[in-house]
Motif scaffolding. Structure first.
Motif, PDB file in Angstrom:
ATOM      1  N   ASP A  67     -23.627  57.289 -23.943  1.00 52.44           N
ATOM      2  CA  ASP A  67     -23.159  55.953 -23.777  1.00 52.44           C
ATOM      3  C   ASP A  67     -21.901  55.935 -22.229  1.00 52.44           C
ATOM      4  O   ASP A  67     -20.842  55.836 -22.130  1.00 52.44           O
ATOM      5  CB  ASP A  67     -21.957  55.636 -24.649  1.00 52.44           C
ATOM      6  CG  ASP A  67     -21.678  54.261 -24.706  1.00 52.44           C
ATOM      7  OD1 ASP A  67     -22.149  53.232 -24.121  1.00 52.44           O
ATOM      8  OD2 ASP A  67     -20.495  53.955 -25.186  1.00 52.44           O
ATOM      9  N   TYR A  68     -22.828  56.207 -21.168  1.00 50.76           N
ATOM     10  CA  TYR A  68     -22.359  56.327 -19.974  1.00 50.76           C
ATOM     11  C   TYR A  68     -22.071  55.034 -19.068  1.00 50.76           C
ATOM     12  O   TYR A  68     -21.413  55.400 -18.061  1.00 50.76           O
ATOM     13  CB  TYR A  68     -23.178  57.373 -19.056  1.00 50.76           C
ATOM     14  CG  TYR A  68     -24.573  56.956 -18.737  1.00 50.76           C
ATOM     15  CD1 TYR A  68     -24.777  56.293 -17.382  1.00 50.76           C
ATOM     16  CD2 TYR A  68     -25.461  57.142 -19.589  1.00 50.76           C
ATOM     17  CE1 TYR A  68     -26.039  55.772 -17.058  1.00 50.76           C
ATOM     18  CE2 TYR A  68     -26.875  56.552 -19.422  1.00 50.76           C
ATOM     19  CZ  TYR A  68     -27.000  55.847 -18.197  1.00 50.76           C
ATOM     20  OH  TYR A  68     -28.237  55.362 -17.804  1.00 50.76           O
ATOM     21  N   LEU A  69     -22.454  54.047 -19.471  1.00 56.71           N
ATOM     22  CA  LEU A  69     -22.358  52.814 -18.711  1.00 56.71           C
ATOM     23  C   LEU A  69     -21.523  51.816 -19.758  1.00 56.71           C
ATOM     24  O   LEU A  69     -21.910  51.602 -20.880  1.00 56.71           O
ATOM     25  CB  LEU A  69     -23.691  52.149 -18.408  1.00 56.71           C
ATOM     26  CG  LEU A  69     -24.360  52.730 -17.159  1.00 56.71           C
ATOM     27  CD1 LEU A  69     -25.572  52.133 -16.896  1.00 56.71           C
ATOM     28  CD2 LEU A  69     -23.537  52.934 -15.794  1.00 56.71           C
ATOM     29  N   THR A  70     -20.695  51.033 -18.994  1.00 53.15           N
ATOM     30  CA  THR A  70     -20.020  49.870 -19.864  1.00 53.15           C
ATOM     31  C   THR A  70     -20.784  48.681 -19.733  1.00 53.15           C
ATOM     32  O   THR A  70     -20.330  47.513 -20.208  1.00 53.15           O
ATOM     33  CB  THR A  70     -18.514  49.611 -19.243  1.00 53.15           C
ATOM     34  OG1 THR A  70     -18.578  49.362 -17.833  1.00 53.15           O
ATOM     35  CG2 THR A  70     -17.695  50.724 -19.443  1.00 53.15           C
ATOM     36  N   ARG A  71     -21.908  48.831 -18.901  1.00 53.30           N
ATOM     37  CA  ARG A  71     -22.954  47.555 -18.776  1.00 53.30           C
ATOM     38  C   ARG A  71     -23.559  47.291 -19.993  1.00 53.30           C
ATOM     39  O   ARG A  71     -24.351  48.218 -20.491  1.00 53.30           O
ATOM     40  CB  ARG A  71     -23.814  47.681 -17.402  1.00 53.30           C
ATOM     41  CG  ARG A  71     -24.926  46.681 -17.300  1.00 53.30           C
ATOM     42  CD  ARG A  71     -25.875  47.001 -16.271  1.00 53.30           C
ATOM     43  NE  ARG A  71     -26.749  48.127 -16.476  1.00 53.30           N
ATOM     44  CZ  ARG A  71     -27.858  48.107 -17.353  1.00 53.30           C
ATOM     45  NH1 ARG A  71     -28.474  46.935 -17.655  1.00 53.30           N
ATOM     46  NH2 ARG A  71     -28.415  49.067 -17.493  1.00 53.30           N
ATOM     47  N   ARG A  72     -23.491  46.051 -20.519  1.00 54.24           N
ATOM     48  CA  ARG A  72     -24.385  45.828 -21.557  1.00 54.24           C
ATOM     49  C   ARG A  72     -25.784  45.834 -21.460  1.00 54.24           C
ATOM     50  O   ARG A  72     -26.427  45.582 -20.405  1.00 54.24           O
ATOM     51  CB  ARG A  72     -23.852  44.501 -22.518  1.00 54.24           C
ATOM     52  CG  ARG A  72     -22.187  44.463 -22.617  1.00 54.24           C
ATOM     53  CD  ARG A  72     -22.064  43.023 -23.591  1.00 54.24           C
ATOM     54  NE  ARG A  72     -22.545  41.860 -23.201  1.00 54.24           N
ATOM     55  CZ  ARG A  72     -21.967  40.911 -22.254  1.00 54.24           C
ATOM     56  NH1 ARG A  72     -20.827  41.269 -21.733  1.00 54.24           N
ATOM     57  NH2 ARG A  72     -22.710  39.859 -21.790  1.00 54.24           N
ATOM     58  N   ALA A  73     -26.637  45.783 -22.407  1.00 51.61           N
ATOM     59  CA  ALA A  73     -27.967  45.875 -22.320  1.00 51.61           C
ATOM     60  C   ALA A  73     -28.613  44.522 -21.773  1.00 51.61           C
ATOM     61  O   ALA A  73     -29.607  44.487 -21.374  1.00 51.61           O
ATOM     62  CB  ALA A  73     -28.611  46.207 -23.744  1.00 51.61           C
ATOM     63  N   ASP A  74     -27.747  43.482 -21.819  1.00 48.61           N
ATOM     64  CA  ASP A  74     -28.155  42.138 -21.563  1.00 48.61           C
ATOM     65  C   ASP A  74     -27.713  41.827 -20.192  1.00 48.61           C
ATOM     66  O   ASP A  74     -27.853  40.792 -19.718  1.00 48.61           O
ATOM     67  CB  ASP A  74     -27.860  41.294 -22.578  1.00 48.61           C
ATOM     68  CG  ASP A  74     -26.386  40.939 -22.767  1.00 48.61           C
ATOM     69  OD1 ASP A  74     -25.892  41.907 -22.625  1.00 48.61           O
ATOM     70  OD2 ASP A  74     -25.879  39.823 -23.160  1.00 48.61           O
ATOM     71  N   GLU A  75     -27.027  42.868 -19.577  1.00 49.37           N
ATOM     72  CA  GLU A  75     -26.312  42.382 -18.261  1.00 49.37           C
ATOM     73  C   GLU A  75     -27.208  43.037 -17.210  1.00 49.37           C
ATOM     74  O   GLU A  75     -27.717  44.072 -17.314  1.00 49.37           O
ATOM     75  CB  GLU A  75     -25.101  42.983 -18.317  1.00 49.37           C
ATOM     76  CG  GLU A  75     -23.987  42.267 -19.226  1.00 49.37           C
ATOM     77  CD  GLU A  75     -22.546  42.715 -19.101  1.00 49.37           C
ATOM     78  OE1 GLU A  75     -21.732  41.911 -18.645  1.00 49.37           O
ATOM     79  OE2 GLU A  75     -22.522  43.923 -19.043  1.00 49.37           O
ATOM     80  N   ILE A  76     -27.381  42.198 -15.997  1.00 45.97           N
ATOM     81  CA  ILE A  76     -27.932  42.885 -14.745  1.00 45.97           C
ATOM     82  C   ILE A  76     -26.913  42.830 -13.784  1.00 45.97           C
ATOM     83  O   ILE A  76     -26.085  42.394 -13.570  1.00 45.97           O
ATOM     84  CB  ILE A  76     -28.866  42.083 -14.273  1.00 45.97           C
ATOM     85  CG1 ILE A  76     -30.012  41.467 -15.263  1.00 45.97           C
ATOM     86  CG2 ILE A  76     -29.662  42.254 -13.000  1.00 45.97           C
ATOM     87  CD1 ILE A  76     -30.778  40.193 -15.034  1.00 45.97           C
ATOM     88  N   LEU A  77     -26.832  44.209 -13.110  1.00 46.16           N
ATOM     89  CA  LEU A  77     -25.763  44.466 -12.122  1.00 46.16           C
ATOM     90  C   LEU A  77     -26.687  43.844 -10.768  1.00 46.16           C
ATOM     91  O   LEU A  77     -27.810  44.433 -10.417  1.00 46.16           O
ATOM     92  CB  LEU A  77     -25.638  45.986 -11.832  1.00 46.16           C
ATOM     93  CG  LEU A  77     -24.696  46.494 -10.897  1.00 46.16           C
ATOM     94  CD1 LEU A  77     -24.459  48.192 -11.362  1.00 46.16           C
ATOM     95  CD2 LEU A  77     -25.030  46.184  -9.468  1.00 46.16           C
ATOM     96  N   THR A  78     -25.733  42.826 -10.334  1.00 45.52           N
ATOM     97  CA  THR A  78     -26.477  42.108  -9.303  1.00 45.52           C
ATOM     98  C   THR A  78     -25.967  42.140  -7.830  1.00 45.52           C
ATOM     99  O   THR A  78     -26.910  42.345  -6.865  1.00 45.52           O
ATOM    100  CB  THR A  78     -26.354  40.619  -9.466  1.00 45.52           C
ATOM    101  OG1 THR A  78     -25.041  40.243  -9.585  1.00 45.52           O
ATOM    102  CG2 THR A  78     -27.122  39.957 -10.974  1.00 45.52           C
ATOM    103  N   GLU A  79     -24.943  42.677  -7.729  1.00 42.75           N
ATOM    104  CA  GLU A  79     -24.515  43.199  -6.311  1.00 42.75           C
ATOM    105  C   GLU A  79     -22.911  43.873  -6.285  1.00 42.75           C
ATOM    106  O   GLU A  79     -22.476  44.099  -7.481  1.00 42.75           O
ATOM    107  CB  GLU A  79     -24.195  41.439  -5.708  1.00 42.75           C
ATOM    108  CG  GLU A  79     -22.757  40.886  -6.237  1.00 42.75           C
ATOM    109  CD  GLU A  79     -22.739  39.473  -5.740  1.00 42.75           C
ATOM    110  OE1 GLU A  79     -21.605  39.242  -5.397  1.00 42.75           O
ATOM    111  OE2 GLU A  79     -23.740  38.764  -5.299  1.00 42.75           O
ATOM    112  N   VAL A  80     -22.786  44.438  -5.182  1.00 42.38           N
ATOM    113  CA  VAL A  80     -21.689  45.387  -4.978  1.00 42.38           C
ATOM    114  C   VAL A  80     -20.798  44.719  -3.925  1.00 42.38           C
ATOM    115  O   VAL A  80     -21.379  44.610  -2.501  1.00 42.38           O
ATOM    116  CB  VAL A  80     -22.414  46.772  -4.656  1.00 42.38           C
ATOM    117  CG1 VAL A  80     -20.766  47.538  -4.338  1.00 42.38           C
ATOM    118  CG2 VAL A  80     -23.239  47.146  -5.657  1.00 42.38           C
TER     119      VAL A  80
END
Length: 334
Positions: A193-206
């Motif tokens: 469980d290495y990411l806090t990003r949920r399965a329904d989320e998209i990392l879009t920008e930094v």
């Protein structure tokens, strides 16, 4: 020959459309951008999503307009003189990922979300079955630390420590809305469980603040291609007289997450980057490095060289010419 499992393929043209697909498909769907990490994993049956949601056609993810789009390829970053000037540590990290062919495909967002790695995990399904699998996938035992109830697979992203040192933030978008979090908060120290990003989320920008002088140093067996067995990133804001106004040092490949060593940054703040201060900062950082015997090279040696790599990074930030040192390390790795 390792073959891909069967899957449905969706290719949305916008972030909103991709988010709707993820919401509808649920956890059985996975995002794919360059595919340099996911496709090999699928062939080894680490992941077997029913639906792949491709982000290659989402043009908004490749923008450089105040923020860095997560769909930028690593080659896009390496080929940008502007990014090299503003975010040297990130540029160095991107330039050292894999090979030119893989950098042409691999994306910034993909590298930030890179799966954790382990000697007992990154093998074919048949190999893993022969050892009764491992805790990270299909098994009940961590073969690195058999008494551990937590997977200790190692974080192997290069760009994450570089961006954590730069105090970057990321935007996560779902059909329910969006949120911005510090990049460091994107990670758990857990190999599964290495990411806090949920399965329904998209990392879009930094979003990356400006005004830092930064550097990234990578240890690997070979001078190219290999994943890091140690990554050290340093970023400093210097006053005109050389006084450190703010400093951040981040580590990669020594835990299941990349992380900043805040104590080292606090130690450097208000002083100058003397050899003595750099040596003490290196000792502070090394005390936080706890590599496991789950990747290449001896784990005790990997810990021992942390202070040296911190020194290389801080001297480069100070303005020392470190080109010969980089070449020497690359030659030794071959």
């Amino acid at each position: 020959m390792m073959r891909l499992p069967w899957f449905d393929f969706r290719a949305p043209a916008t972030v909103a459309e991709a988010a709707q697909i993820l919401a509808g498909e649920g956890p059985s769907a996975m995002l794919i951008a360059g595919g340099t990490d996911l496709i090999p994993n699928m062939k080894r049956r680490h992941q077997s999503p029913k639906t792949l949601v491709s982000l290659r056609k989402v043009k908004e993810l490749r923008s450089v307009n105040g923020t860095l789009g997560a769909g930028l390829t690593l080659t896009d970053i390496v080929d940008s003189p502007q990014l090299r000037e503003k975010y040297r540590g990130l540029w160095q990290a991107a330039a050292q990922v894999a090979t030119p062919h893989l950098r042409n495909m691999g994306t910034l967002g993909g590298n930030l979300c890179l799966d954790t790695r382990c000697t007992y995990y990154n093998q074919s399904q048949e190999w893993r079955k022969a050892i009764d699998f491992c805790l990270k996938k299909d098994g009940e035992t961590c073969w690195v630390a058999t008494a551990s109830k937590r997977c200790v697979a190692v974080s192997s992203t290069d760009t994450a420590p570089a961006l954590i040192a730069l105090d970057a933030k990321v935007k996560l978008v779902s059909s329910q809305g969006e949120r911005e979090v510090p990049l460091a908060a994107l990670y758990h120290n857990d190999g599964i469980d290495y990411l806090t990003r949920r399965a329904d989320e998209i990392l879009t920008e930094v979003a990356v603040p400006e005004g830092w002088t930064s550097s990234y140093w990578k240890l690997r067996r070979r001078g190219s291609f290999d994943f890091p067995v140690l990554g050290v990133a340093a970023a400093v804001r210097l006053a005109k007289d050389g006084t450190v106004q703010e400093a951040r040092i981040a580590l990669g490949a020594v835990a299941s997450r990349p992380f900043a060593v805040e104590k080292a940054g606090e130690f450097l703040k208000g002083g100058k980057l003397t050899d003595e201060a750099i040596a003490e900062a290196g000792s502070i950082v090394a005390s936080r490095a706890k590599p496991m015997d789950n990747t290449d090279l001896d784990l005790y040696w990997r810990k021992d060289v942390v202070s040296s790599f911190v020194g290389h990074a801080l001297r480069e930030v100070r303005g020392d010419d470190m080109r010969e040192t980089r070449l020497r390390i690359a030659r030794q790795a071959l």
